[in-house]
Design an enzyme around this catalytic site. Structure first.
Site, PDB file in Angstrom:
ATOM      1  N   GLU A  36      -6.842   0.156  -4.414  1.00  0.00           N
ATOM      2  CA  GLU A  36      -7.976  -0.770  -4.254  1.00  0.00           C
ATOM      3  C   GLU A  36      -9.130  -0.434  -5.184  1.00  0.00           C
ATOM      4  O   GLU A  36     -10.296  -0.648  -4.822  1.00  0.00           O
ATOM      5  CB  GLU A  36      -8.468  -0.767  -2.792  1.00  0.00           C
ATOM      6  CG  GLU A  36      -7.468  -1.332  -1.820  1.00  0.00           C
ATOM      7  CD  GLU A  36      -8.068  -1.633  -0.452  1.00  0.00           C
ATOM      8  OE1 GLU A  36      -9.113  -1.060  -0.110  1.00  0.00           O
ATOM      9  OE2 GLU A  36      -7.492  -2.461   0.271  1.00  0.00           O
ATOM     10  N   GLU A  44      -1.104  -4.806   1.578  1.00  0.00           N
ATOM     11  CA  GLU A  44      -1.783  -4.497   2.842  1.00  0.00           C
ATOM     12  C   GLU A  44      -2.129  -5.787   3.565  1.00  0.00           C
ATOM     13  O   GLU A  44      -3.073  -6.476   3.210  1.00  0.00           O
ATOM     14  CB  GLU A  44      -3.080  -3.698   2.613  1.00  0.00           C
ATOM     15  CG  GLU A  44      -2.822  -2.277   2.195  1.00  0.00           C
ATOM     16  CD  GLU A  44      -4.063  -1.407   2.226  1.00  0.00           C
ATOM     17  OE1 GLU A  44      -5.049  -1.788   2.867  1.00  0.00           O
ATOM     18  OE2 GLU A  44      -4.023  -0.330   1.610  1.00  0.00           O
TER      19      GLU A  44
END
Ligand SMILES: *[C@@H]1O[C@H](CO)[C@@H](O)[C@H](O)[C@H]1NC(C)=O
Ligand SMILES: *[C@@H]1O[C@H](CO)[C@@H](O)[C@H](O)[C@H]1NC(C)=O
Ligand SMILES: *[C@@H]1O[C@H](CO)[C@@H](O)[C@H](O)[C@H]1NC(C)=O
Ligand SMILES: *[C@@H]1O[C@H](CO)[C@@H](O)[C@H](O)[C@H]1NC(C)=O
Ligand SMILES: *[C@@H]1O[C@H](CO)[C@@H](O)[C@H](O)[C@H]1NC(C)=O
Ligand SMILES: *[C@@H]1O[C@H](CO)[C@@H](O)[C@H](O)[C@H]1NC(C)=O
Ligand SMILES: *[C@@H]1O[C@H](CO)[C@@H](O)[C@H](O)[C@H]1NC(C)=O
Ligand SMILES: CC(=O)N[C@H]1CO[C@H](CO)[C@@H](O)[C@@H]1O
Length: 847
Positions: A187, A256
Site C-alpha cells: 500500500e 485486500e
C-alpha cells in the site's frame, strides 16, 4: 444442444478441480500471468484467496483453520511476513512456535492450497510498528520506505533472507511448493506523495530488487498505480469493481477485500453484512476480476504486545468468516462458500474471454463471458442501493433485489444471488455471544495473591535528562512504560493550588503527585495525542511528580509513521497568583519499564516467590498492582476465554505467555450503532457497528495449547484499578445451530444439475457441528411459516411438526441435510394453502 454438451463439460471440470484442488504437492508449476488472470502451467485461473496471519493463532490450530478455508472454497492462503519478530535483534533470526513460517507454508501445502507470500517487509496489518523491527529506527541516517541507502540495504537483506529460506525448503511453485505469488512493499501508493521524488525512485528500486531475487513467481505491489513492469499492481478496498491495472497486459487482482474491520480500544465493534461482502466479490468477478483475497478470512488474536497502534485491540477477529476462536461464522462462511461454488461454475467462461457489457436499466447491468458465440455465463447486477428491479435478459425476466448480483452459469438459470442468504445460521455471531453452552467459572478470590508496585523510580536503573524525552527513542519498545519524574519546589507564599497541564504525543498516562494518583489521560486510535489539565494541591517545600507514560501498540500506518513519536512533550504548572511555570525543560529522572517487569512477575519461575502477598482482603480498585492466581482448565475441546470486564487496563499472562493487553475501562461512544445495519449501499468501516457504550473487548482468548491439566498460572498487571474477584474463565461445551430455508429458495449450488432434466433438486436445510461435536438434540423443527430467529424460533400460524423426521436425519450425526419438500417431510402438498412454506430447525451440538 451445444449448450448442454458444454455444460456437462463445465460440470465435469468443476468436479475435477474440486477433487484435485488444482494442485499437487511436489509437482513443479510454472506461474505467469496475462491480461486476464494468473496462468498456472499454461492455464488461466480464477482464484479465491483468504488472509490468515500465522502468529495470530497457534501452530496446533493452523491445519484446522486451513481445512475450514478450503471447505469454504478458497484455493489460496495469503499472509504477511512479520520482520520484527523474525529478527528481534539485528542478525539474530527467530522462526519458532507461532513464528514458524516454513511450517505454516508447509501446512498450506499439505492441505493442497496455494500461498501468496506478502513479504513487504512493511506489513501494516495493525501490527506493532507495521512489522518493522524497532532497532531499524536506530541505524544512523536511516529513513524508512524511501530512497535511503541504510534502509534499502536492510530491506534487501531481509527480502533475500526470506526468499532464500523458502527456496531452501522448495516452497516456490517452480520447485513444487505452494507459493504462487509474492508481494514487495505494501500500500505504498497511499503515502508515496509524502516522500516526493525519493518515493518514486524507491518504488522502482523495490520492484527491481524483488524481480532480481528470482523467485520465479509473479510479484505484486498492492495500491501502487506506478508499479513498474512486470510487477502487477493490485487493488485493496471494500469494493474493487472499478479497478484497472496500470497496463493492459496485467490481470485485475484484489489483494485486500475487507471482510469486516479491525477493532480498537474505546471503539464500537465493526461488522460487515455478508450480503454486501458477497455483492462486492460478485461485482469484482463480474467486471473482469480473476483473483480476490479476503482480508481477513481468519483474523485471530494479537497476543503479547504484537498489536499495532495506537490502541489496536487484542482481538483481531475482523468479523471474518472464521472467528477469533476458530469457529465458522455463519451465515458469512456458508454464504460465501455458495458464492465461490457459483463463480467456480463459471470459471471456464471467465478465462475464455473478456466480459461484454449490457446495460439493463438505470444501475442495472449484465456482464457476459463467452466460450463460444452461443455458450455463455452471465452476472446480472442491480447496484441501486434501495430499489429492487425486474430485468429482462436473454429473453427471460429476472428479479434482482437492490444491491445484489445474480450468477447464471448458463446465461439462463440463476444459481446464486448475493442478497439471498441460504446458509446455516448460528446462535449469535461470536462463540460466547449467547449464554447457551457456555460454562463460566469464577476464579476463587481467596486464591489471589498480589504485588503492589512502587510509584515512580524503583531501583538503580534511572537516568537523568534536562528535558522531556521522546518515548520510543528512550524505551526502544522494550516496555510499554516510561516513568517521568520531577520535583516541584513550592516556596513559602507561593500558591499551593495549581493547574497541572500535561501534553503527550500518546498513548496514555497516569499522573501521581506526592505518590497519590491524581489523573489519568489517554488518546484514541485516530488521535494519539492527549492533554491532561488537572487542579492539584501541593505542599510547601518539595513535591514529587511521577508520570507513567504508557504505549498501547506502536503506530503501523501512514506516511513517516515510524517517526511519529510518543510520550510527554510539555508539562506546565499554572498558578493563578504567580502565573505559568514550564517545567518541560527542568531536570527529569527516567526509568524504562515498571518494577514488576524488572522483577519478572509474569514468569512461572516466580509463581511461588515471596514477592506475592496474600491476605484476608484482596485489594481492589488499586492502580499499579499485579495479581496472581491458579485455575484448572475446563476439559474438552471448547475454546477458552478470560472475562476481564471487571478490570481496568493492563496485560494478562497464562503460564508465562502473554494473552495480550486489555482495556475494559475504555468504553466506546454511546452513539453510532444501529440496531439492524442495512447492507444495501456503500459500506465503510463505521457503517455497521455494535456494542456502543461498552468496552471494545471484555473476552480474551486463551489458546488451548497454552493450558495443561492441573493448575495453570494466571498473572495480571492492572494499571488503573479493577476487581479480580469477578474475573471468570469461559468455555464452550457445545453449539446451537440453526437453519431457515424456504421452499422457494434455490437448491445448494453444488446440487445444481443444469439442463440435464434428470434431478429436480430441492432447497435444503444443512447443519454441521464443529470440534467433533455431534447433533445431540433437535430443539425446534417446524415446517410451515415459522417465526423468530435462531434461538427464538416459534411455530407460526401454519405449523407442521416434522420433529421426528428431522431427528431421524440428524441426531447422532456431525452434519445432516434435509430437503425442504413436502414429499420428503411427509406433508400433504396442499398444506398451508396459498402460503410459501419454510423449514426452520434449531439443533444442539455437544460431545
Ligand atoms: C512458463 O509459461 C510461460 C507462459 O505460459 C512460457 O512462456 C514459459 O516458457 C514457461 N516456462 C517454463 C519454465 O516452462
Ligand atoms: C537471478 O538470476 C540471474 C540470471 O540468471 C542471475 O544473474 C542472478 O545472480 C540471480 N540472482 C539471485 C539473487 O539468485
Ligand atoms: C417483479 O415482478 C414480480 C412478478 O411479476 C412482481 O410481483 C414484483 O412486484 C416486481 N418487482 C419489481 C420491483 O418490479
Ligand atoms: C542494580 O541493582 C542490582 C541489584 O540490586 C544489581 O544486580 C545491578 O548490578 C545494579 N545495576 C547497576 C547499573 O548498578
Ligand atoms: C529519536 O532519535 C533519532 C536519532 O536516533 C532522532 O533523529 C529523532 O529526532 C528522535 N525522535 C524524537 C521524536 O525525538
Ligand atoms: C509452586 O507451588 C506449588 C504448590 O506447592 C507447586 O505445585 C508448583 O509446582 C510450584 N511452582 C513452581 C514454579 O515452583
Ligand atoms: C471501585 O470503583 C468503582 C467505580 O468507581 C465503584 O463503583 C466501586 O464501588 C469500587 N469498589 C470498591 C470495592 O471500592
Ligand atoms: C480502493 C479502496 O477502496 N480503498 C479503501 C480501502 O479502505 C480504506 C479504509 O476504509 C479506504 O480509505 C480506502 O479508500
Amino acid at each position: 444442444m451445444g449448450m448442454l454438451k458444454n455444460f456437462i463439460a463445465c460440470v465435469l471440470l468443476v468436479v475435477l478441480f474440486l477433487q484435485n484442488s488444482c494442485f499437487e504437492a511436489g509437482l513443479s508449476a510454472n506461474v505467469t500471468y496475462d491480461h486476464r488472470a494468473l496462468v498456472i502451467d499454461g492455464k488461466r485461473r480464477v482464484l479465491q484467496s483468504g488472509s490468515i496471519h500465522y502468529p495470530r493463532s497457534t501452530p496446533e490450530v493452523w491445519p484446522e483453520l486451513i481445512r475450514k478455508s478450503k471447505e469454504g472454497g478458497l484455493e489460496v492462503i495469503e499472509t504477511y511476513v512479520f520482520w520484527n519478530y523474525h529478527e528481534p535483534i539485528r542478525g539474530q533470526y527467530y522462526f519458532e512456535g507461532r513464528f514458524d513460517l516454513v511450517r505454516f507454508v508447509k501446512t498450506v501445502q499439505e492441505a493442497g492450497l496455494f500461498l501468496h507470500l506478502r513479504i513487504g517487509p512493511y506489513a501494516c496489518a495493525e501490527w506493532n510498528y507495521g512489522g518493522f523491527p524497532v532497532w531499524l529506527h536506530f541505524i544512523p541516517g536511516i529513513q524508512f520506505r524511501t530512497t535511503n541507502n541504510p534502509f534499502k540495504e536492510e530491506m534487501k537483506r531481509f527480502l533475500a533472507k526470506i526468499i532464500d529460506l523458502m527456496k531452501q525448503e522448495n516452497l516456490f511453485a517452480s520447485q513444487g511448493g505452494p507459493i504462487i505469488l509474492a508481494q514487495v512493499e505494501n500500500e505504498y501508493g497511499n503515502v508515496e506523495w509524502a516522500y516526493g521524488v525519493g518515493g518514486e525512485l524507491y518504488v522502482k528500486w523495490a520492484a527491481d530488487t524483488a524481480v532480481n531475487l528470482n523467485t520465479s513467481v509473479p510479484w505484486v505491489m498492492c495500491q501502487q498505480e506506478d508499479a513498474p513492469d512486470p510487477i502487477i499492481n493490485t487493488c485493496n478496498g471494500f469494493y474493487c469493481d472499478g479497478f484497472t491495472p496500470n497496463s493492459p497486459s496485467k490481470p485485475i487482482m484484489w489483494t485486500e477485500n475487507y471482510s469486516g474491520w479491525f477493532l480498537s480500544f474505546g471503539y464500537a465493534v465493526p461488522f460487515r453484512p455478508v450480503e454486501d461482502l458477497a455483492f462486492a466479490v460478485a461485482r469484482f468477478f463480474e467486471t473482469g476480476g480473476t483473483f480476490q483475497n479476503y482480508y481477513m478470512y481468519f483474523g485471530g488474536t494479537n497476543f503479547g504486545r504484537t498489536a499495532g497502534g495506537p490502541l489496536v485491540a487484542t482481538s483481531y477477529d475482523y468479523d471474518a468468516p472464521i472467528d477469533e476462536y476458530g469457529f465458522i461464522r455463519q451465515p458469512k462462511w456458508g454464504h460465501l462458500r455458495e458464492l465461490h461454488k457459483a463463480i467456480k461454475l463459471c470459471e471456464e467462461y471467465l478465462i475464455s474471454s473478456d466480459p461484454t457489457h449490457q446495460k439493463l436499466g438505470a444501475k442495472l447491468e449484465a456482464h457476459i463471458y463467452h466460450k463460444s458465440s452461443n455458450d455463455c455465463a452471465a452476472f446480472l447486477a442491480n447496484y441501486d442501493s434501495s430499489s429492487d428491479a425486474n430485468v429482462t435478459f436473454n429473453g427471460n425476466v429476472y428479479f434482482l433485489p437492490a444491491w445484489s448480483v445474480s450468477i447464471l452459469p448458463d446465461c439462463k438459470n440463476v444459481v446464486f444471488n448475493t442478497a439471498k442468504v441460504i446458509s446455516q445460521r448460528n446462535n449469535g455471531d461470536h462463540p460466547f455471544a449467547q449464554q447457551k453452552n457456555v460454562n463460566e467459572l469464577l476464579l476463587a478470590s481467596s486464591a489471589f495473591s498480589w504485588y503492589e508496585e512502587k510509584v515512580g523510580i524503583s531501583g538503580n536503573r534511572s537516568f537523568v535528562r534536562p528535558d522531556l524525552a521522546e518515548q520510543i527513542n528512550t524505551t526502544k519498545d522494550t516496555s510499554d512504560y516510561l516513568w517521568y519524574t520531577a520535583s516541584i519546589h513550592v516556596m513559602p507564599g507561593q500558591g499551593k493550588e495549581v493547574f497541572l497541564n500535561i501534553e503527550s504525543l500518546g498513548h496514555a498516562a497516569l499522573v501521581f503527585v506526592n505518590k497519590k494518583l491524581v489523573a489519568f489521560g489517554y488518546g484514541n486510535h485516530d488521535f494519539a495525542n492527549f492533554l491532561i489539565n488537572k487542579k492539584i494541591e501541593l505542599n510547601e517545600g518539595i513535591n514529587t511528580l511521577d508520570i507513567l507514560s504508557m504505549m498501547v501498540g506502536l503506530q503501523n500506518y501512514g506516511a513517516w509513521f515510524d517517526v511519529a513519536g510518543a510520550g510527554l512533550f510539555s508539562v506546565i504548572l499554572i498558578d493563578l497568583k504567580n502565573g505559568k511555570r514550564d517545567i518541560s525543560s527542568g531536570e527529569w529522572i527516567y526509568q524504562v519499564g515498571v518494577e514488576g517487569e524488572y522483577i519478572g512477575l509474569d514468569k512461572i519461575s516466580l509463581a511461588n516467590s515471596s514477592f506475592w502477598k496474600q491476605g484476608s482482603t484482596l485489594p481492589v480498585n488499586k492502580s499499579l498492582i499485579w495479581y496472581k492466581t491458579t485455575f484448572l482448565a475446563p476439559e474438552g475441546k471448547g475454546p477458552l476465554a478470560l472475562n476481564l470486564a471487571s478490570m481496568g487496563k493492563g496485560q494478562a499472562w497464562v503460564n508465562g505467555q502473554s494473552i495480550g493487553r486489555y482495556w475494559s475501562a475504555y468504553l466506546a461512544p454511546s452513539t453510532g450503532c444501529t440496531k439492524k445495519c442495512d447492507y444495501r449501499g456503500s459500506y465503510d468501516a463505521s457503517k455497521c457497528q455494535k456494542h456502543c457504550g461498552q468496552p471494545a473487548q471484555t473476552l480474551y482468548h486463551i489458546p488451548r495449547t497454552w493450558v495443561h491439566p492441573g493448575e495453570n498460572l494466571l498473572v495480571i498487571h492492572e494499571e488503573l484499578g479493577g476487581d479480580p474477584s469477578k474475573i471468570s474463565l469461559l468455555t464452550k461445551t457445545g453449539q446451537h445451530i440453526c437453519s431457515f430455508v424456504s421452499e422457494a429458495d434455490p437448491p445448494p449450488v453444488d446440487s445444481w444439475k443444469p439442463n440435464l432434466g434428470v434431478v429436480s433438486s430441492s432447497p435444503q436445510v444443512r447443519l454441521a457441528c464443529e470440534r467433533g461435536w455431534h447433533i445431540a438434540a433437535i430443539n425446534f423443527a417446524s415446517y410451515g411459516i415459522p417465526e423468530g430467529n435462531c434461538g427464538s424460533f416459534r411455530p407460526g400460524a401454519c405449523h407442521m411438526d416434522v420433529l421426528p423426521i428431522v431427528q431421524k436425519a440428524c441426531v447422532g450425526q456431525i452434519e445432516c441435510s434435509i430437503p425442504v419438500s413436502s414429499a420428503y417431510l411427509g406433508v400433504s402438498a396442499g398444506a398451508c394453502p396459498g402460503l410459501l412454506k419454510a423449514l426452520a430447525v434449531e439443533a444442539h451440538c455437544s460431545i
